[in-house]
Design a protein around this motif. Structure first.
Motif, PDB file in Angstrom:
ATOM      1  N   SER A  13       0.824  -1.203   0.000  1.00 57.63           N
ATOM      2  CA  SER A  13       0.000   0.000   0.000  1.00 57.63           C
ATOM      3  C   SER A  13       0.862   1.259   0.000  1.00 57.63           C
ATOM      4  O   SER A  13       1.822   1.362   0.776  1.00 57.63           O
ATOM      5  CB  SER A  13      -0.903   0.009   1.233  1.00 57.63           C
ATOM      6  N   PRO A  14       0.538   2.235  -0.858  1.00 61.77           N
ATOM      7  CA  PRO A  14       1.260   3.514  -0.791  1.00 61.77           C
ATOM      8  C   PRO A  14       1.170   4.170   0.580  1.00 61.77           C
ATOM      9  O   PRO A  14       2.073   4.926   0.955  1.00 61.77           O
ATOM     10  CB  PRO A  14       0.576   4.363  -1.866  1.00 61.77           C
ATOM     11  N   SER A  15       0.121   3.874   1.335  1.00 62.25           N
ATOM     12  CA  SER A  15       0.049   4.399   2.698  1.00 62.25           C
ATOM     13  C   SER A  15       1.129   3.774   3.576  1.00 62.25           C
ATOM     14  O   SER A  15       1.732   4.444   4.424  1.00 62.25           O
ATOM     15  CB  SER A  15      -1.333   4.139   3.305  1.00 62.25           C
ATOM     16  N   ALA A  16       1.390   2.474   3.375  1.00 61.29           N
ATOM     17  CA  ALA A  16       2.465   1.822   4.133  1.00 61.29           C
ATOM     18  C   ALA A  16       3.819   2.404   3.741  1.00 61.29           C
ATOM     19  O   ALA A  16       4.686   2.613   4.603  1.00 61.29           O
ATOM     20  CB  ALA A  16       2.439   0.318   3.891  1.00 61.29           C
ATOM     21  N   ILE A  17       4.003   2.677   2.452  1.00 65.34           N
ATOM     22  CA  ILE A  17       5.254   3.317   2.007  1.00 65.34           C
ATOM     23  C   ILE A  17       5.367   4.717   2.608  1.00 65.34           C
ATOM     24  O   ILE A  17       6.448   5.140   3.050  1.00 65.34           O
ATOM     25  CB  ILE A  17       5.321   3.374   0.473  1.00 65.34           C
ATOM     26  N   TYR A  65      -5.179  -1.590   8.970  1.00 67.60           N
ATOM     27  CA  TYR A  65      -6.593  -1.475   8.629  1.00 67.60           C
ATOM     28  C   TYR A  65      -6.865  -2.155   7.286  1.00 67.60           C
ATOM     29  O   TYR A  65      -5.957  -2.352   6.476  1.00 67.60           O
ATOM     30  CB  TYR A  65      -7.019  -0.004   8.539  1.00 67.60           C
ATOM     31  N   ALA A  66      -8.124  -2.494   7.076  1.00 67.36           N
ATOM     32  CA  ALA A  66      -8.555  -3.024   5.776  1.00 67.36           C
ATOM     33  C   ALA A  66      -9.073  -1.857   4.938  1.00 67.36           C
ATOM     34  O   ALA A  66      -9.895  -1.059   5.418  1.00 67.36           O
ATOM     35  CB  ALA A  66      -9.654  -4.056   5.973  1.00 67.36           C
ATOM     36  N   ALA A  67      -8.596  -1.767   3.711  1.00 68.54           N
ATOM     37  CA  ALA A  67      -8.947  -0.629   2.860  1.00 68.54           C
ATOM     38  C   ALA A  67      -9.579  -1.095   1.560  1.00 68.54           C
ATOM     39  O   ALA A  67      -9.239  -2.151   1.027  1.00 68.54           O
ATOM     40  CB  ALA A  67      -7.709   0.212   2.565  1.00 68.54           C
ATOM     41  N   SER A  68     -10.475  -0.286   1.041  1.00 66.42           N
ATOM     42  CA  SER A  68     -11.180  -0.616  -0.198  1.00 66.42           C
ATOM     43  C   SER A  68     -10.379  -0.258  -1.437  1.00 66.42           C
ATOM     44  O   SER A  68     -10.599  -0.810  -2.513  1.00 66.42           O
ATOM     45  CB  SER A  68     -12.516   0.129  -0.256  1.00 66.42           C
ATOM     46  N   GLY A  69      -9.441   0.694  -1.299  1.00 64.35           N
ATOM     47  CA  GLY A  69      -8.878   1.316  -2.483  1.00 64.35           C
ATOM     48  C   GLY A  69      -9.899   2.278  -3.062  1.00 64.35           C
ATOM     49  O   GLY A  69     -11.070   2.309  -2.634  1.00 64.35           O
ATOM     50  N   GLU A  70      -9.479   3.093  -4.037  1.00 61.14           N
ATOM     51  CA  GLU A  70     -10.396   4.089  -4.596  1.00 61.14           C
ATOM     52  C   GLU A  70     -11.327   3.452  -5.620  1.00 61.14           C
ATOM     53  O   GLU A  70     -10.867   2.783  -6.549  1.00 61.14           O
ATOM     54  CB  GLU A  70      -9.620   5.230  -5.232  1.00 61.14           C
ATOM     55  N   GLU A 122     -12.121   2.623   4.843  1.00 58.37           N
ATOM     56  CA  GLU A 122     -11.146   1.904   5.661  1.00 58.37           C
ATOM     57  C   GLU A 122     -11.794   1.540   6.988  1.00 58.37           C
ATOM     58  O   GLU A 122     -12.592   2.307   7.537  1.00 58.37           O
ATOM     59  CB  GLU A 122      -9.903   2.770   5.906  1.00 58.37           C
ATOM     60  N   ALA A 123     -11.469   0.353   7.497  1.00 56.52           N
ATOM     61  CA  ALA A 123     -12.004  -0.089   8.785  1.00 56.52           C
ATOM     62  C   ALA A 123     -11.020  -1.039   9.436  1.00 56.52           C
ATOM     63  O   ALA A 123     -10.179  -1.652   8.771  1.00 56.52           O
ATOM     64  CB  ALA A 123     -13.364  -0.772   8.607  1.00 56.52           C
ATOM     65  N   ARG A 155     -16.287  -5.272   8.289  1.00 58.34           N
ATOM     66  CA  ARG A 155     -16.914  -3.961   8.455  1.00 58.34           C
ATOM     67  C   ARG A 155     -16.584  -3.063   7.272  1.00 58.34           C
ATOM     68  O   ARG A 155     -17.442  -2.313   6.790  1.00 58.34           O
ATOM     69  CB  ARG A 155     -16.428  -3.324   9.762  1.00 58.34           C
ATOM     70  N   MET A 156     -15.344  -3.133   6.777  1.00 57.52           N
ATOM     71  CA  MET A 156     -14.977  -2.350   5.602  1.00 57.52           C
ATOM     72  C   MET A 156     -15.854  -2.728   4.414  1.00 57.52           C
ATOM     73  O   MET A 156     -16.393  -1.854   3.720  1.00 57.52           O
ATOM     74  CB  MET A 156     -13.502  -2.568   5.257  1.00 57.52           C
ATOM     75  N   ALA A 157     -16.031  -4.030   4.175  1.00 55.67           N
ATOM     76  CA  ALA A 157     -16.833  -4.489   3.045  1.00 55.67           C
ATOM     77  C   ALA A 157     -18.289  -4.061   3.198  1.00 55.67           C
ATOM     78  O   ALA A 157     -18.941  -3.662   2.211  1.00 55.67           O
ATOM     79  CB  ALA A 157     -16.733  -6.002   2.925  1.00 55.67           C
ATOM     80  N   GLU A 158     -18.787  -4.099   4.418  1.00 53.38           N
ATOM     81  CA  GLU A 158     -20.175  -3.691   4.676  1.00 53.38           C
ATOM     82  C   GLU A 158     -20.368  -2.202   4.358  1.00 53.38           C
ATOM     83  O   GLU A 158     -21.345  -1.819   3.698  1.00 53.38           O
ATOM     84  CB  GLU A 158     -20.522  -3.977   6.142  1.00 53.38           C
TER      85      GLU A 158
END
Length: 469
Positions: free
Chosen positions: A271-275, A386-391, A449-450, A455-458
């Motif tokens: 993830s670019p956020s991790a970078i 966290y679990a992220a959806s991406g854009e 993000e969740a 919960r993220m998918a929901e």
């Protein structure tokens, strides 16, 4: 008459060649650039620097721009083939306004100009770009043909000169990251037939790196895949190569090589956020070593919550901004931030004139990985909280109505906060989502993000059902 508002975007000039623009317009933009950036008395800027990517139309457009600028009194330093961050280096090191001819990751028929003031300071709609557009518009006739007026009386035409900046660019980047003691690494690099094929061999030269090059041939027709690593389909070849050769990591650059995407030793995208968090940690440590007590780090509002968490844990100050390089650079100047990151893989460094450079971020990743024995997946695991959806983009007929429908559904809950820094952001205790309207297309962009993947998918599915109703 040509509609230059379709050509001049919020941050740059971009359109198809030759139907939307051509050499005649490029020449006019060069003249207008030095006029608008001139002093209050009307004198043009004394000199500028220009460079271009590998697109078939880039050399002739760049030369026309240079001739237009020189005709209005500016000496033009032509640095030829370069990445966008190499142009920023030239603008910063020479202290000159700059123009980079590129359409980044767009298809071959596109081209554009990224403009900056001296010191790589951004030029956008509010900082000169709209004035440049209006001046060029005043030179168009009813048929859309452009005639650049004669320069003001007494103007001495400028000169054109060539200068190679690749060695200086490399030396500056290498001075900012200590790579002298890293362990040997096998690195697969997908340049996408873009400018990474020009910069990587020189920047990586002499390092203990077994380089596995992919699509390093400069070819603006992009014969292998689009030079847009943000789209997962354009990472498939790199992921396969990393697994095939047992690389320690893979790097993918976009067409003008100002963005860098990373995959780990398993071929999984990082993830670019991790970078952002990883590089922030290193830049905070470097600033502290230089005597800074509480360095500031900028992040946009769709980066992971892990980014500000890591920054705070390190005793530094996170500052949240809107999406977009002009906002990041402006906030970096105000706060004197040491680093800034976006989830789109744009990374900004104070010691690189606050400009974005994917190459410098890549060097930080190499230094972090090569400075310890763990794999990249293990090294970055602490940043993936966290679990992220991406854009996710949705085409809608009425952006505002769909956004208000989402607000009505989610903004009234207990312990729920709402802000409108950039679009609509709704946050709970352990989740958030942002819904932003595109400025140029009938799209809504959703990021979710969740803490919990379910919960993220929901949330993702619930918001999308309303957006796409």
């Amino acid at each position: 008459m040509r509609d230059l508002k379709q050509l001049v975007k919020a941050y740059d000039v971009r359109g198809t060649v030759p139907d939307q623009w051509d050499e005649s317009l490029a020449r006019a933009f060069g003249a207008a650039f030095v006029r608008v950036l001139g002093d209050a008395a009307g004198a043009p800027v004394r000199a500028i620097v220009v460079g271009h990517d590998m697109r078939p139309s880039s050399p002739s457009l760049t030369r026309a721009f240079a001739e237009g600028a020189a005709g209005y009194g500016a000496d033009v330093v032509e640095i030829g083939l370069c990445s966008t961050d190499q142009l920023y280096y030239a603008s910063g090191s020479l202290d000159l306004p700059g123009a980079m001819f590129t359409a980044s990751h767009n298809p071959a028929e596109y081209n554009g100009i990224k403009l900056c003031k001296a010191g790589a300071a951004p030029v956008g709609q509010d900082t000169g770009l709209s004035d440049i557009r209006e001046l060029v518009e005043s030179w168009l006739d009813e048929d859309g043909a452009v005639t650049v007026p004669a320069a003001p009386e007494g103007t001495v035409p400028g000169t054109l000169s060539a200068q190679d900046t690749l060695a200086g660019y490399t030396e500056h980047l290498r001075s900012l990251v200590d790579l002298t003691a890293i362990r040997p690494l096998k690195v697969a690099v997908d340049a996408g037939n873009g400018m990474g094929g020009h910069t990587v061999p020189t920047v990586f030269a002499g390092l203990p790196i077994d380089l596995v090059p992919m699509y390093f041939e400069l070819d603006g027709t992009f014969p292998n895949h689009e030079a847009n690593p943000l789209d997962p389909k354009n990472l498939v070849d790199l992921q396969a190569k990393v697994r095939e050769v047992g690389a320690d990591l893979g790097l993918a650059f976009d067409g003008d090589a100002d963005r860098c995407f990373v995959v780990d030793e398993n071929g999984d995208p990082v993830s670019p956020s991790a970078i952002t968090a990883l590089v922030a940690e290193r830049e905070i440590a470097r600033a502290r070593k230089a005597g800074e007590d509480e360095p500031t780090v900028i992040h946009n509002l769709i980066t992971s919550w892990s980014v500000p968490e890591v920054v705070r844990e390190l005793g530094a100050v996170p500052v949240r901004t809107r999406v977009g390089h002009s906002f990041i650079k402006q906030e970096m100047a105000v706060t004197d931030a040491v680093f800034g990151g976006e989830h789109s893989a744009h990374y900004y460094f104070r010691d690189f004139w606050r400009a974005d450079t994917g190459m410098l971020a890549a060097l930080h990743v190499l230094a972090a990985l090569g400075g310890q024995p763990e794999t990249l997946s293990a090294l970055t695991a602490r940043y993936n909280r966290y679990a992220a959806s991406g854009e996710i983009n949705s085409t809608v007929a009425d952006q505002q109505a769909r956004t208000e429908a989402v607000r009505a559904a989610y903004a009234g809950g207990e312990d729920v906060s709402v802000d409108e820094l950039d679009g609509l952001t709704v946050a709970g205790k352990d989740w958030w989502f942002n819904l932003r309207a595109s400025n140029t297309e009938p799209l809504l962009r959703l990021n979710v993000e969740a803490k919990d993947p379910a919960r993220m998918a929901e949330l993702r599915d619930g918001v999308l059902a309303i957006v796409r109703a």
